[in-house]
Write a protein that holds these residues in place. Sequence first.
Motif, PDB file in Angstrom:
ATOM      1  N   ARG A  59       0.765  -0.998   0.205  1.00  0.00           N
ATOM      2  CA  ARG A  59      -0.051   0.193   0.038  1.00  0.00           C
ATOM      3  C   ARG A  59       0.708   1.315  -0.002  1.00  0.00           C
ATOM      4  NH1 ARG A  59      -1.805   1.698   5.798  1.00  0.00           N
ATOM      5  NH2 ARG A  59      -0.485   0.226   7.155  1.00  0.00           N
ATOM      6  N   ILE A  61       1.448   4.961   1.338  1.00  0.00           N
ATOM      7  CA  ILE A  61       1.136   5.955   2.115  1.00  0.00           C
ATOM      8  C   ILE A  61       1.595   7.259   1.800  1.00  0.00           C
ATOM      9  CG2 ILE A  61       1.287   6.629   4.824  1.00  0.00           C
ATOM     10  CD1 ILE A  61       1.324   3.598   5.403  1.00  0.00           C
ATOM     11  N   PRO A  68       5.075   9.567  -2.122  1.00  0.00           N
ATOM     12  CA  PRO A  68       4.660   8.574  -1.677  1.00  0.00           C
ATOM     13  C   PRO A  68       5.673   7.474  -0.685  1.00  0.00           C
ATOM     14  CG  PRO A  68       4.723   8.013  -3.899  1.00  0.00           C
ATOM     15  CD  PRO A  68       5.297   9.510  -3.588  1.00  0.00           C
ATOM     16  N   ASN A  69       5.341   6.787   0.085  1.00  0.00           N
ATOM     17  CA  ASN A  69       5.895   5.710   0.894  1.00  0.00           C
ATOM     18  C   ASN A  69       5.337   4.225   0.641  1.00  0.00           C
ATOM     19  OD1 ASN A  69       7.618   7.760   2.485  1.00  0.00           O
ATOM     20  ND2 ASN A  69       5.546   8.343   3.468  1.00  0.00           N
ATOM     21  N   THR A 150       9.684  -1.278   4.143  1.00  0.00           N
ATOM     22  CA  THR A 150       9.213   0.269   4.076  1.00  0.00           C
ATOM     23  C   THR A 150      10.251   0.872   3.062  1.00  0.00           C
ATOM     24  OG1 THR A 150      10.402   0.763   5.975  1.00  0.00           O
ATOM     25  CG2 THR A 150       8.297   0.209   6.349  1.00  0.00           C
ATOM     26  N   TYR A 165       7.053   9.981   9.649  1.00  0.00           N
ATOM     27  CA  TYR A 165       5.704   9.834   9.413  1.00  0.00           C
ATOM     28  C   TYR A 165       5.039   8.521   9.699  1.00  0.00           C
ATOM     29  CZ  TYR A 165       1.075  10.654   7.758  1.00  0.00           C
ATOM     30  OH  TYR A 165      -0.315  10.654   7.654  1.00  0.00           O
ATOM     31  N   LEU A 166       5.663   7.640   9.125  1.00  0.00           N
ATOM     32  CA  LEU A 166       5.390   6.166   9.291  1.00  0.00           C
ATOM     33  C   LEU A 166       5.485   5.805  10.676  1.00  0.00           C
ATOM     34  CD1 LEU A 166       6.717   4.194   6.373  1.00  0.00           C
ATOM     35  CD2 LEU A 166       4.555   5.069   6.647  1.00  0.00           C
ATOM     36  N   ASN A 169       2.646   7.539  12.902  1.00  0.00           N
ATOM     37  CA  ASN A 169       1.250   7.294  12.410  1.00  0.00           C
ATOM     38  C   ASN A 169       0.850   6.085  12.137  1.00  0.00           C
ATOM     39  OD1 ASN A 169       0.363  10.455  12.426  1.00  0.00           O
ATOM     40  ND2 ASN A 169       2.340  10.421  11.411  1.00  0.00           N
ATOM     41  N   HIS A 170       1.739   5.079  11.888  1.00  0.00           N
ATOM     42  CA  HIS A 170       1.542   3.717  11.394  1.00  0.00           C
ATOM     43  C   HIS A 170       2.270   2.608  12.412  1.00  0.00           C
ATOM     44  CE1 HIS A 170      -1.025   4.750   8.103  1.00  0.00           C
ATOM     45  NE2 HIS A 170      -0.108   6.058   8.022  1.00  0.00           N
TER      46      HIS A 170
END
Length: 420
Positions: A59, A61, A68-69, A150, A165-166, A169-170
């Motif tokens: 996916r 993100i 995008p990541n 990742t 950010y990952l 937030n994830h």
Amino acid sequence: MTVAGERARLLHWIEAETPSLVAFLSRFTRAASPNPPGDTREATGVLTEWLGEAGLPYRLIAPLPEAPNIVARLDGGRPGKHLVLNGHIDVFPCDDAHRWTHAPWGGEVTEGRVYGRGVSDMKNGTAALLFAHTWLARLADTLPGTVTLTAVSDEETGGTWGAQYLVDNHPEVLGDCLLNAEPGAPTTIRFGEKGILRLGISIRTPGCHGAYTHKSPSATRIAARLVRELEAITDLPVAMEPEVEHALETGAREMDRIHLPGAAAVMRRFSLNLGVVRGGTKVNMLPGACDLAFDIRIPPGERSATVLAEVERIVGRFPEASIEITGLSEPTWSSPNHPMVTALAASCEETCGFRPRAIASLAATDARKWRGKGVPAFTYGTTATNVAMPDEHTDIAEWIGVVKTLTLAAHSWLHAEAAR
């Protein structure tokens, strides 16, 4: 199939597929992703196309649409630990193309090398982890645990919209251990890195005509005295945990070999770099303003408070000066005796014939983002050949050795942790 049989199969796949791996790295390098400006969509598409053709879910993100990541999760066939693989997609910009003898965005393959901006830092490492993820997926039925790949887009400008950010937030990307493939040297495993304290120091005086030096102190002369006094921070005593200190002592010779003599000494001390000086307007005007920008690196085991207190003490002797903290990242480290270090060292010895040393990194990597969340994180990659310099390149034979080491180490760690 036994674990040993799986390892043999992994090595067979790497050898058999080497031509396609090299072709992929060349294509990935051609997909320009300089940061700034930071648009990585083309390069991201090269990675997602590979994942799609391999039938692997992923996916995107994208807190920034142009950056995008990728997060790709693989669940093994039985319970186990969670290993995260991390690389970045963005690279340094190239403003010196006229100095290159190979096209900066050409991905040229010649004389056993792949040339191009970012091929060393770190498209070869990100590609290696992509391949490892792919091959481990072929063994998913018997693989214990979980693997998450990742690939992030904002490493070169600090990681705010990428790794940071990952992890903020994830939380599903945190895992039990992180394996990163930034370049350094295949003879070393990096278990930590120095912290960064960035300071702006401003000096302000009335200023005046250059002939009337009695009317005002000179901001630039005050700055010169201040800079000399700040050199004292490089002699501050450093406290380290015994296992960190032992690892750095053991790896000192290798650090000096790959980074030139003096690297090991710099690793174990505070360092000071005056990166920017702005002062004065005209030769016959006495400067009323001078602005300094400092980059201070903090050795593993220490904290920014130690050096900041000394800076404030020194600057306090100059009433015309004021301090602003413009950036801060504490030093991070994981145990140099962690099972992942053992897995990397044993896998390298098996495939390449030498056993790498555990050291810390002088420069920053995204591994620090995971360590900051309490996740052990380690970096292993190719030699940092001409990073951010003309004719940046990757030695293919060395890179394939790193691909083998990373893949086998990931496989070993997952099986070893499942057996505990």
